[in-house]
Motif scaffolding. Sequence first.
Motif, PDB file in Angstrom:
ATOM      1  N   LEU A 197       1.112   6.788  -2.717  1.00 46.11           N
ATOM      2  CA  LEU A 197       1.288   5.342  -2.559  1.00 46.11           C
ATOM      3  C   LEU A 197       0.541   4.590  -3.645  1.00 46.11           C
ATOM      4  CD1 LEU A 197       0.860   5.097   1.306  1.00 46.11           C
ATOM      5  CD2 LEU A 197       2.978   4.773   0.046  1.00 46.11           C
ATOM      6  N   ALA A 198      -0.693   4.998  -3.943  1.00 46.97           N
ATOM      7  CA  ALA A 198      -1.496   4.336  -4.974  1.00 46.97           C
ATOM      8  C   ALA A 198      -0.859   4.493  -6.350  1.00 46.97           C
ATOM      9  CB  ALA A 198      -2.912   4.889  -4.971  1.00 46.97           C
ATOM     10  N   THR A 199      -0.306   5.666  -6.621  1.00 39.13           N
ATOM     11  CA  THR A 199       0.362   5.900  -7.903  1.00 39.13           C
ATOM     12  C   THR A 199       1.600   5.019  -8.028  1.00 39.13           C
ATOM     13  OG1 THR A 199      -0.448   8.176  -7.962  1.00 39.13           O
ATOM     14  CG2 THR A 199       1.441   7.659  -9.352  1.00 39.13           C
ATOM     15  N   ALA A 200       2.358   4.903  -6.968  1.00 42.26           N
ATOM     16  CA  ALA A 200       3.549   4.048  -6.989  1.00 42.26           C
ATOM     17  C   ALA A 200       3.153   2.592  -7.234  1.00 42.26           C
ATOM     18  CB  ALA A 200       4.327   4.175  -5.689  1.00 42.26           C
ATOM     19  N   ALA A 201       2.078   2.147  -6.585  1.00 44.97           N
ATOM     20  CA  ALA A 201       1.625   0.766  -6.762  1.00 44.97           C
ATOM     21  C   ALA A 201       1.151   0.514  -8.188  1.00 44.97           C
ATOM     22  CB  ALA A 201       0.505   0.452  -5.772  1.00 44.97           C
ATOM     23  N   GLU A 202       0.568   1.530  -8.803  1.00 46.47           N
ATOM     24  CA  GLU A 202       0.038   1.365 -10.153  1.00 46.47           C
ATOM     25  C   GLU A 202       1.118   1.495 -11.231  1.00 46.47           C
ATOM     26  OE1 GLU A 202      -2.789   4.030 -12.894  1.00 46.47           O
ATOM     27  OE2 GLU A 202      -3.704   3.373 -11.022  1.00 46.47           O
ATOM     28  N   GLU A 203       2.045   2.413 -11.039  1.00 42.79           N
ATOM     29  CA  GLU A 203       2.983   2.745 -12.109  1.00 42.79           C
ATOM     30  C   GLU A 203       4.348   2.067 -12.017  1.00 42.79           C
ATOM     31  OE1 GLU A 203       3.182   6.986 -12.181  1.00 42.79           O
ATOM     32  OE2 GLU A 203       1.095   7.200 -12.838  1.00 42.79           O
ATOM     33  N   MET A 204       4.763   1.687 -10.844  1.00 40.31           N
ATOM     34  CA  MET A 204       6.088   1.084 -10.688  1.00 40.31           C
ATOM     35  C   MET A 204       5.968  -0.445 -10.698  1.00 40.31           C
ATOM     36  SD  MET A 204       7.482   3.645  -7.755  1.00 40.31           S
ATOM     37  CE  MET A 204       9.210   3.733  -8.097  1.00 40.31           C
ATOM     38  N   ASP A 205       6.754  -1.072 -11.548  1.00 37.99           N
ATOM     39  CA  ASP A 205       6.669  -2.520 -11.709  1.00 37.99           C
ATOM     40  C   ASP A 205       6.923  -3.278 -10.414  1.00 37.99           C
ATOM     41  OD1 ASP A 205       6.027  -2.318 -14.365  1.00 37.99           O
ATOM     42  OD2 ASP A 205       8.095  -2.550 -15.059  1.00 37.99           O
ATOM     43  N   ARG A 206       7.871  -2.816  -9.628  1.00 33.93           N
ATOM     44  CA  ARG A 206       8.226  -3.563  -8.415  1.00 33.93           C
ATOM     45  C   ARG A 206       7.147  -3.506  -7.342  1.00 33.93           C
ATOM     46  NH1 ARG A 206      12.264   0.571  -8.485  1.00 33.93           N
ATOM     47  NH2 ARG A 206      11.685   2.267  -7.123  1.00 33.93           N
ATOM     48  N   PHE A 207       6.200  -2.573  -7.459  1.00 36.05           N
ATOM     49  CA  PHE A 207       5.097  -2.479  -6.498  1.00 36.05           C
ATOM     50  C   PHE A 207       3.759  -2.873  -7.116  1.00 36.05           C
ATOM     51  CE2 PHE A 207       7.958   0.986  -4.821  1.00 36.05           C
ATOM     52  CZ  PHE A 207       8.471   0.215  -3.796  1.00 36.05           C
ATOM     53  N   GLN A 208       3.779  -3.449  -8.297  1.00 34.73           N
ATOM     54  CA  GLN A 208       2.547  -3.789  -9.009  1.00 34.73           C
ATOM     55  C   GLN A 208       1.660  -4.732  -8.206  1.00 34.73           C
ATOM     56  OE1 GLN A 208       1.910  -2.332 -12.055  1.00 34.73           O
ATOM     57  NE2 GLN A 208      -0.144  -3.086 -11.738  1.00 34.73           N
ATOM     58  N   SER A 236       5.177  16.072   1.959  1.00 36.00           N
ATOM     59  CA  SER A 236       4.329  15.117   2.660  1.00 36.00           C
ATOM     60  C   SER A 236       4.090  13.908   1.771  1.00 36.00           C
ATOM     61  CB  SER A 236       2.990  15.758   3.041  1.00 36.00           C
ATOM     62  OG  SER A 236       2.284  16.122   1.870  1.00 36.00           O
ATOM     63  N   LEU A 237       3.673  12.838   2.365  1.00 38.14           N
ATOM     64  CA  LEU A 237       3.361  11.611   1.646  1.00 38.14           C
ATOM     65  C   LEU A 237       1.873  11.366   1.789  1.00 38.14           C
ATOM     66  CD1 LEU A 237       4.431   9.108   0.126  1.00 38.14           C
ATOM     67  CD2 LEU A 237       4.695   8.022   2.353  1.00 38.14           C
ATOM     68  N   THR A 238       1.193  11.200   0.662  1.00 40.77           N
ATOM     69  CA  THR A 238      -0.260  11.006   0.695  1.00 40.77           C
ATOM     70  C   THR A 238      -0.615   9.615   0.177  1.00 40.77           C
ATOM     71  OG1 THR A 238      -0.554  11.888  -1.540  1.00 40.77           O
ATOM     72  CG2 THR A 238      -0.653  13.470   0.291  1.00 40.77           C
ATOM     73  N   TYR A 239      -1.859   9.244   0.417  1.00 40.54           N
ATOM     74  CA  TYR A 239      -2.362   7.963  -0.072  1.00 40.54           C
ATOM     75  C   TYR A 239      -2.253   7.898  -1.590  1.00 40.54           C
ATOM     76  CZ  TYR A 239      -5.475   4.110  -1.150  1.00 40.54           C
ATOM     77  OH  TYR A 239      -5.992   2.947  -1.642  1.00 40.54           O
ATOM     78  N   SER A 270      10.128   5.648  -2.191  1.00 38.29           N
ATOM     79  CA  SER A 270       9.855   5.646  -3.631  1.00 38.29           C
ATOM     80  C   SER A 270       8.601   6.444  -3.956  1.00 38.29           C
ATOM     81  CB  SER A 270       9.686   4.211  -4.135  1.00 38.29           C
ATOM     82  OG  SER A 270      10.872   3.491  -3.992  1.00 38.29           O
ATOM     83  N   SER A 271       7.571   6.292  -3.147  1.00 34.02           N
ATOM     84  CA  SER A 271       6.322   7.032  -3.362  1.00 34.02           C
ATOM     85  C   SER A 271       6.533   8.521  -3.162  1.00 34.02           C
ATOM     86  CB  SER A 271       5.233   6.539  -2.402  1.00 34.02           C
ATOM     87  OG  SER A 271       4.980   5.174  -2.603  1.00 34.02           O
ATOM     88  N   PHE A 272       7.328   8.871  -2.178  1.00 34.13           N
ATOM     89  CA  PHE A 272       7.605  10.279  -1.882  1.00 34.13           C
ATOM     90  C   PHE A 272       8.379  10.938  -3.014  1.00 34.13           C
ATOM     91  CE2 PHE A 272      10.281  13.622  -0.034  1.00 34.13           C
ATOM     92  CZ  PHE A 272       9.328  14.398   0.599  1.00 34.13           C
ATOM     93  N   THR A 273       9.424  10.274  -3.487  1.00 32.54           N
ATOM     94  CA  THR A 273      10.268  10.886  -4.510  1.00 32.54           C
ATOM     95  C   THR A 273       9.600  10.915  -5.876  1.00 32.54           C
ATOM     96  OG1 THR A 273      11.406   8.785  -4.886  1.00 32.54           O
ATOM     97  CG2 THR A 273      12.442  10.341  -3.375  1.00 32.54           C
ATOM     98  N   ASN A 274       8.737   9.946  -6.168  1.00 31.12           N
ATOM     99  CA  ASN A 274       8.080   9.903  -7.471  1.00 31.12           C
ATOM    100  C   ASN A 274       6.706  10.549  -7.468  1.00 31.12           C
ATOM    101  OD1 ASN A 274      10.217   8.517  -8.697  1.00 31.12           O
ATOM    102  ND2 ASN A 274       9.468   6.584  -7.899  1.00 31.12           N
ATOM    103  N   GLY A 275       6.206  10.922  -6.315  1.00 27.48           N
ATOM    104  CA  GLY A 275       4.883  11.525  -6.217  1.00 27.48           C
ATOM    105  C   GLY A 275       4.977  13.016  -5.981  1.00 27.48           C
ATOM    106  N   SER A 276       3.923  13.539  -5.397  1.00 26.40           N
ATOM    107  CA  SER A 276       3.868  14.979  -5.138  1.00 26.40           C
ATOM    108  C   SER A 276       4.524  15.348  -3.813  1.00 26.40           C
ATOM    109  CB  SER A 276       2.407  15.431  -5.125  1.00 26.40           C
ATOM    110  OG  SER A 276       1.708  14.789  -4.077  1.00 26.40           O
ATOM    111  N   GLY A 277       5.161  14.394  -3.172  1.00 27.25           N
ATOM    112  CA  GLY A 277       5.750  14.615  -1.860  1.00 27.25           C
ATOM    113  C   GLY A 277       6.834  15.657  -1.830  1.00 27.25           C
TER     114      GLY A 277
END
Length: 116
Positions: A78-89, A72-75, A60-67
């Motif tokens: 992951l932080a953006t996914a945790a902040e913006e996606m409800d299921r990872f809040q 590549s997958l960066t910190y 999820s972080s890879f597809t919704n981020g800059s990956g």
Amino acid sequence: MSDGNMEEKVDQANNKTVSLPLSRVRLIMKSSPDVSSINQDALYLTAKATEFFVQHLALSSFTNGSGKETNSLTYSDLATAAEEMDRFQFLADILPKKILAKDYFKLLEEMEKDDE
């Protein structure tokens, strides 16, 4: 075949299908004061569920981020996914967005001015 040998073979088969070291998972599970003993099935299922969760978080972080652009997958992904996606809040406190020290000090100064 004795029960001990059978359990040993099942453990070896389970270890091959789980990427996480079961001894570490057991240690983390036993760190809870509510846990007195851990069933082998519970240990295996917890490890497997953890693997699936980490895989889901990374994908999820890879597809919704800059990956996608950088492959590549960066910190920060992951932080953006945790902040913006409800299921990872629930991970927002564990994976906070990085902030530079100078930006943090500016933020503190602004907060102090607002308090006055």
